[in-house]
Write a protein that holds these residues in place. Sequence first.
Motif, PDB file in Angstrom:
ATOM      1  N   ILE A   9     -46.112  35.291  37.808  1.00 51.13           N
ATOM      2  CA  ILE A   9     -47.479  34.985  38.253  1.00 51.13           C
ATOM      3  C   ILE A   9     -47.746  35.629  39.612  1.00 51.13           C
ATOM      4  O   ILE A   9     -48.796  36.243  39.848  1.00 51.13           O
ATOM      5  CB  ILE A   9     -47.683  33.457  38.340  1.00 51.13           C
ATOM      6  CG1 ILE A   9     -47.702  32.838  36.942  1.00 51.13           C
ATOM      7  CG2 ILE A   9     -48.969  33.126  39.088  1.00 51.13           C
ATOM      8  CD1 ILE A   9     -48.917  33.206  36.125  1.00 51.13           C
ATOM      9  N   ALA A  10     -46.788  35.497  40.528  1.00 50.16           N
ATOM     10  CA  ALA A  10     -46.974  36.024  41.882  1.00 50.16           C
ATOM     11  C   ALA A  10     -47.126  37.543  41.872  1.00 50.16           C
ATOM     12  O   ALA A  10     -47.989  38.098  42.570  1.00 50.16           O
ATOM     13  CB  ALA A  10     -45.800  35.611  42.770  1.00 50.16           C
ATOM     14  N   THR A  11     -46.305  38.243  41.090  1.00 48.93           N
ATOM     15  CA  THR A  11     -46.400  39.707  41.058  1.00 48.93           C
ATOM     16  C   THR A  11     -47.691  40.161  40.372  1.00 48.93           C
ATOM     17  O   THR A  11     -48.310  41.148  40.807  1.00 48.93           O
ATOM     18  CB  THR A  11     -45.191  40.316  40.340  1.00 48.93           C
ATOM     19  OG1 THR A  11     -45.059  39.743  39.029  1.00 48.93           O
ATOM     20  CG2 THR A  11     -43.924  40.073  41.132  1.00 48.93           C
ATOM     21  N   ALA A  12     -48.111  39.463  39.326  1.00 49.61           N
ATOM     22  CA  ALA A  12     -49.380  39.812  38.667  1.00 49.61           C
ATOM     23  C   ALA A  12     -50.550  39.619  39.630  1.00 49.61           C
ATOM     24  O   ALA A  12     -51.451  40.465  39.722  1.00 49.61           O
ATOM     25  CB  ALA A  12     -49.569  38.970  37.408  1.00 49.61           C
ATOM     26  N   LEU A  13     -50.531  38.499  40.344  1.00 47.20           N
ATOM     27  CA  LEU A  13     -51.578  38.223  41.330  1.00 47.20           C
ATOM     28  C   LEU A  13     -51.591  39.284  42.419  1.00 47.20           C
ATOM     29  O   LEU A  13     -52.653  39.788  42.824  1.00 47.20           O
ATOM     30  CB  LEU A  13     -51.341  36.838  41.935  1.00 47.20           C
ATOM     31  CG  LEU A  13     -52.301  36.376  43.034  1.00 47.20           C
ATOM     32  CD1 LEU A  13     -53.683  36.122  42.458  1.00 47.20           C
ATOM     33  CD2 LEU A  13     -51.773  35.102  43.707  1.00 47.20           C
ATOM     34  N   THR A  14     -50.419  39.654  42.906  1.00 42.67           N
ATOM     35  CA  THR A  14     -50.297  40.653  43.966  1.00 42.67           C
ATOM     36  C   THR A  14     -50.781  42.015  43.491  1.00 42.67           C
ATOM     37  O   THR A  14     -51.490  42.728  44.221  1.00 42.67           O
ATOM     38  CB  THR A  14     -48.831  40.740  44.427  1.00 42.67           C
ATOM     39  OG1 THR A  14     -48.424  39.454  44.897  1.00 42.67           O
ATOM     40  CG2 THR A  14     -48.658  41.759  45.528  1.00 42.67           C
ATOM     41  N   PHE A  15     -50.402  42.396  42.266  1.00 36.23           N
ATOM     42  CA  PHE A  15     -50.824  43.693  41.728  1.00 36.23           C
ATOM     43  C   PHE A  15     -52.346  43.780  41.616  1.00 36.23           C
ATOM     44  O   PHE A  15     -52.959  44.773  42.037  1.00 36.23           O
ATOM     45  CB  PHE A  15     -50.187  43.913  40.350  1.00 36.23           C
ATOM     46  CG  PHE A  15     -50.555  45.222  39.715  1.00 36.23           C
ATOM     47  CD1 PHE A  15     -49.858  46.379  40.015  1.00 36.23           C
ATOM     48  CD2 PHE A  15     -51.612  45.306  38.823  1.00 36.23           C
ATOM     49  CE1 PHE A  15     -50.197  47.596  39.440  1.00 36.23           C
ATOM     50  CE2 PHE A  15     -51.964  46.506  38.238  1.00 36.23           C
ATOM     51  CZ  PHE A  15     -51.251  47.660  38.548  1.00 36.23           C
ATOM     52  N   VAL A  16     -52.978  42.729  41.078  1.00 39.03           N
ATOM     53  CA  VAL A  16     -54.434  42.740  40.914  1.00 39.03           C
ATOM     54  C   VAL A  16     -55.124  42.767  42.278  1.00 39.03           C
ATOM     55  O   VAL A  16     -56.113  43.485  42.477  1.00 39.03           O
ATOM     56  CB  VAL A  16     -54.900  41.521  40.088  1.00 39.03           C
ATOM     57  CG1 VAL A  16     -56.425  41.493  39.979  1.00 39.03           C
ATOM     58  CG2 VAL A  16     -54.294  41.564  38.695  1.00 39.03           C
ATOM     59  N   ALA A  17     -54.609  41.988  43.247  1.00 39.88           N
ATOM     60  CA  ALA A  17     -55.188  42.003  44.600  1.00 39.88           C
ATOM     61  C   ALA A  17     -55.096  43.402  45.206  1.00 39.88           C
ATOM     62  O   ALA A  17     -56.045  43.891  45.833  1.00 39.88           O
ATOM     63  CB  ALA A  17     -54.478  40.988  45.492  1.00 39.88           C
ATOM     64  N   GLY A  18     -53.953  44.070  45.007  1.00 39.92           N
ATOM     65  CA  GLY A  18     -53.803  45.429  45.511  1.00 39.92           C
ATOM     66  C   GLY A  18     -54.763  46.404  44.847  1.00 39.92           C
ATOM     67  O   GLY A  18     -55.328  47.284  45.509  1.00 39.92           O
TER      68      GLY A  18
ATOM     69  N   VAL B 152     -55.116  35.538  36.445  1.00 46.89           N
ATOM     70  CA  VAL B 152     -55.243  35.386  37.907  1.00 46.89           C
ATOM     71  C   VAL B 152     -56.232  36.381  38.514  1.00 46.89           C
ATOM     72  O   VAL B 152     -56.288  36.522  39.743  1.00 46.89           O
ATOM     73  CB  VAL B 152     -53.870  35.536  38.588  1.00 46.89           C
ATOM     74  CG1 VAL B 152     -52.900  34.471  38.118  1.00 46.89           C
ATOM     75  CG2 VAL B 152     -53.284  36.935  38.338  1.00 46.89           C
ATOM     76  N   ALA B 153     -57.025  37.071  37.685  1.00 44.85           N
ATOM     77  CA  ALA B 153     -57.932  38.107  38.192  1.00 44.85           C
ATOM     78  C   ALA B 153     -58.942  37.545  39.189  1.00 44.85           C
ATOM     79  O   ALA B 153     -59.254  38.180  40.198  1.00 44.85           O
ATOM     80  CB  ALA B 153     -58.653  38.781  37.028  1.00 44.85           C
ATOM     81  N   VAL B 154     -59.451  36.343  38.921  1.00 42.73           N
ATOM     82  CA  VAL B 154     -60.437  35.737  39.823  1.00 42.73           C
ATOM     83  C   VAL B 154     -59.771  35.298  41.129  1.00 42.73           C
ATOM     84  O   VAL B 154     -60.325  35.486  42.219  1.00 42.73           O
ATOM     85  CB  VAL B 154     -61.130  34.540  39.140  1.00 42.73           C
ATOM     86  CG1 VAL B 154     -62.088  33.850  40.113  1.00 42.73           C
ATOM     87  CG2 VAL B 154     -61.901  35.008  37.906  1.00 42.73           C
ATOM     88  N   ASP B 155     -58.569  34.731  41.032  1.00 44.43           N
ATOM     89  CA  ASP B 155     -57.861  34.271  42.234  1.00 44.43           C
ATOM     90  C   ASP B 155     -57.493  35.431  43.152  1.00 44.43           C
ATOM     91  O   ASP B 155     -57.353  35.251  44.362  1.00 44.43           O
ATOM     92  CB  ASP B 155     -56.583  33.520  41.836  1.00 44.43           C
ATOM     93  CG  ASP B 155     -56.875  32.343  40.931  1.00 44.43           C
ATOM     94  OD1 ASP B 155     -57.437  31.354  41.417  1.00 44.43           O
ATOM     95  OD2 ASP B 155     -56.557  32.422  39.733  1.00 44.43           O
ATOM     96  N   ALA B 156     -57.330  36.622  42.572  1.00 40.48           N
ATOM     97  CA  ALA B 156     -56.897  37.769  43.380  1.00 40.48           C
ATOM     98  C   ALA B 156     -57.994  38.281  44.301  1.00 40.48           C
ATOM     99  O   ALA B 156     -57.692  38.919  45.317  1.00 40.48           O
ATOM    100  CB  ALA B 156     -56.435  38.902  42.459  1.00 40.48           C
ATOM    101  N   LEU B 157     -59.260  38.002  43.974  1.00 37.07           N
ATOM    102  CA  LEU B 157     -60.352  38.542  44.786  1.00 37.07           C
ATOM    103  C   LEU B 157     -60.368  37.966  46.205  1.00 37.07           C
ATOM    104  O   LEU B 157     -60.369  38.732  47.185  1.00 37.07           O
ATOM    105  CB  LEU B 157     -61.687  38.314  44.087  1.00 37.07           C
ATOM    106  CG  LEU B 157     -62.912  38.924  44.777  1.00 37.07           C
ATOM    107  CD1 LEU B 157     -62.735  40.427  44.935  1.00 37.07           C
ATOM    108  CD2 LEU B 157     -64.183  38.616  43.995  1.00 37.07           C
ATOM    109  N   PRO B 158     -60.392  36.627  46.397  1.00 39.41           N
ATOM    110  CA  PRO B 158     -60.340  36.121  47.784  1.00 39.41           C
ATOM    111  C   PRO B 158     -59.044  36.490  48.488  1.00 39.41           C
ATOM    112  O   PRO B 158     -59.045  36.743  49.704  1.00 39.41           O
ATOM    113  CB  PRO B 158     -60.465  34.597  47.610  1.00 39.41           C
ATOM    114  CG  PRO B 158     -60.100  34.312  46.205  1.00 39.41           C
ATOM    115  CD  PRO B 158     -60.509  35.521  45.418  1.00 39.41           C
ATOM    116  N   LEU B 159     -57.956  36.573  47.736  1.00 41.10           N
ATOM    117  CA  LEU B 159     -56.681  36.986  48.334  1.00 41.10           C
ATOM    118  C   LEU B 159     -56.788  38.406  48.885  1.00 41.10           C
ATOM    119  O   LEU B 159     -56.346  38.692  50.012  1.00 41.10           O
ATOM    120  CB  LEU B 159     -55.570  36.903  47.287  1.00 41.10           C
ATOM    121  CG  LEU B 159     -54.149  37.210  47.765  1.00 41.10           C
ATOM    122  CD1 LEU B 159     -53.671  36.131  48.719  1.00 41.10           C
ATOM    123  CD2 LEU B 159     -53.203  37.332  46.580  1.00 41.10           C
TER     124      LEU B 159
END
Length: 688
Positions: free
Chosen positions: A178-187, A339-346
């Motif tokens: 989950i953490a790496t997917a979130l990080t990748f999308v945020a990047g 996690v695509a939506v969560d990655a935006l504010p991150l």
Amino acid sequence: FLLERKTHAKISRKEALLARMRKSCSFTPKKLKNFVMDFFPVLRWLPKYQCKEYIWGDVMSGLVIGIILVPQAIAYSLLAGLKPIYSLYTSFFANIIYFLMGTSRHVSVGIFSLISLMVGQVVDRELLLAGFDLNDDVSSASGDGSLQNDSQFNTTTFNFTTAGMNTECGKECYAIGIATALTFVAGVYQVLMGIFRLGFVSMYLSESVLDGFATGASLTILTAQVKYLIGIKIPRSQGHGMLVITWINIFRNISQANLCDVITSAICIVVLVTAKELGDRYKHKLKFPLPTELVVIVVATLVSHYANLNEVYASSVSGAIPTGFIPPKVPHFNLMLRVAVDALPLAIVSFVFTVSLSEMCAKKYAYTIRANQEMFAVGFCNIIPSFFHSFATSAALAKTLVKTSTGCQTQVSGVISAMVVLLVLLFLAPLFYSLQKCVLACIIIVSLRGALRKFRDVPARYHVNKVDTLVWVITTSASALISTEIGLLVGIVFSMLCIIVRTQRPRAVLLGQIQNTSFYEDDYEYENLSSVPKVKIFRFEAPVYYANRNYFLKSLHRLTNLDPNLEAARRKKYNKGKRHPKKGDHTTANGLGIRETTLQLVPKQIDFHTLVLDCSSISFLDTTGVNTLKEILKDYKDFNISVLLACCNPSVIDSLKRGGYFGKDFGSMKEMLFYSIHNAVQFAKDQK
């Protein structure tokens, strides 16, 4: 008189866009070289590196940051809900990539408490939805350092479909997935923002919003660490209101507190706070900060190991931290969708903190940064490490300040810090097996001192600006009591609403003349101003647009003591009453006599013949604003009152021209438009 406007050559937007695209798509060796040099700024400055002058400061600051980074990385793994090894990976890769791509010489990029908290909240939510137990105090006594076979710690498994094959994944595997997917999308978001030059998004995060967000998130971080401080086992709260729910659970289970953890926490906090305060007081005498965190961790680990605190007192410890690197792995696409939506504010928060600190350092040390390149740098600091089991990163204020205070000159210091982390990754990590989690919690809480001290600044902030203080309070409260993401959104929306309200109800005043000068000021605020006979000068301190049209008219009518529409209706009734008097009826329906009613309808004696509108504070007019001024011009003209405009900027003049305010041929502009209030007043005196 009227100034003659310059004639600007009109360029077709289509042609301009095509020209830009042709220029961008053209390929030459020189252009390719410049592109590579811009994308990797290290290629520009490293060949010019002045070794004798810079190397000592870079090595010292790199070593100090590396020593601070190791205990912080291990501690912040608690916030992210992940094993300490992943925090070390994150710190290592972020420093290397920013060294290659960053434009700031001093900023320290790596693991950051607020970013770790935001990652941890998403990880916890997805673990719960997948059916895992969030209790992270399970036994880890095996000590084999394996990162692959973690299903023994949690009986639930989760099935992935990868390349057509089903694979089972335990709690730790799913959490880092989950953490790496979130990080990748945020990047990816950050790189796309850089490509489309969307850095302006950061402008909507005011200082009050960022401070409030950081303070609210710090309260959440502090709350999440209390259970480790006192050694109680309570479920990790999720969702809105996590802070309140966690404190309720803490007080319900306070009787189960582990005495060993409580004593250890008290000692560590006293030592850390004392050392920090002494360091702040004597920082001008110290060549580099005291490595207090490292000393505390080493001593606490030795005491815990030789006193068997885990076995004897059931004190929770970090457990096995493996050495080496895990083979890289592509983040799961199906998790990215979750996690695509969560990655935006991150992505936005990570970028904003990085650029803000970079600009602060650039201003202090007199060099420039490229905000767009910073977007790419922090984006790839997230994308590339996500393949190596790392999570999101950002610039960190505390480490950046330490870096600058210890003589840092370039990002070579970041490479030195990465080497220190690498040394721990390859050889020293297993030595932290017996480190108590309460010690890590103490390090996290003490690191929040700066954010929590913002509460002391509230009176001074309130004295400077009440609206900004309200924005800070709202953002802090929402971030702490609801959630960090919702708090950030609430802060942005509320601050924008404050701006809208300010333009909807701005100051509107009449001006008086400063005696024996050609200047005019607010008659309400200043003494000894003289009013101009038969002339009213009105200033509206905001643009005139659809949202404040009514307030503009009401303010004008109130201050000039003349509402043309009401006065026209009064005169109409008065004239009608004079032409058709009633016989034999001396009272009206409201009980007033004819004479009294007639007195009420008597037209006002208007005490001015010219209205001057000071447009110096009107930055723009929309269609409603232009129509409003045209309406004023017409209504006051019916009472033989001239309306003159003064101090209009070119965009306002153009809007009035397009709206037909000056007539078809603009012939009346010379008699309606003036470049100063005094010119308008003199014209009014001469005409009347």
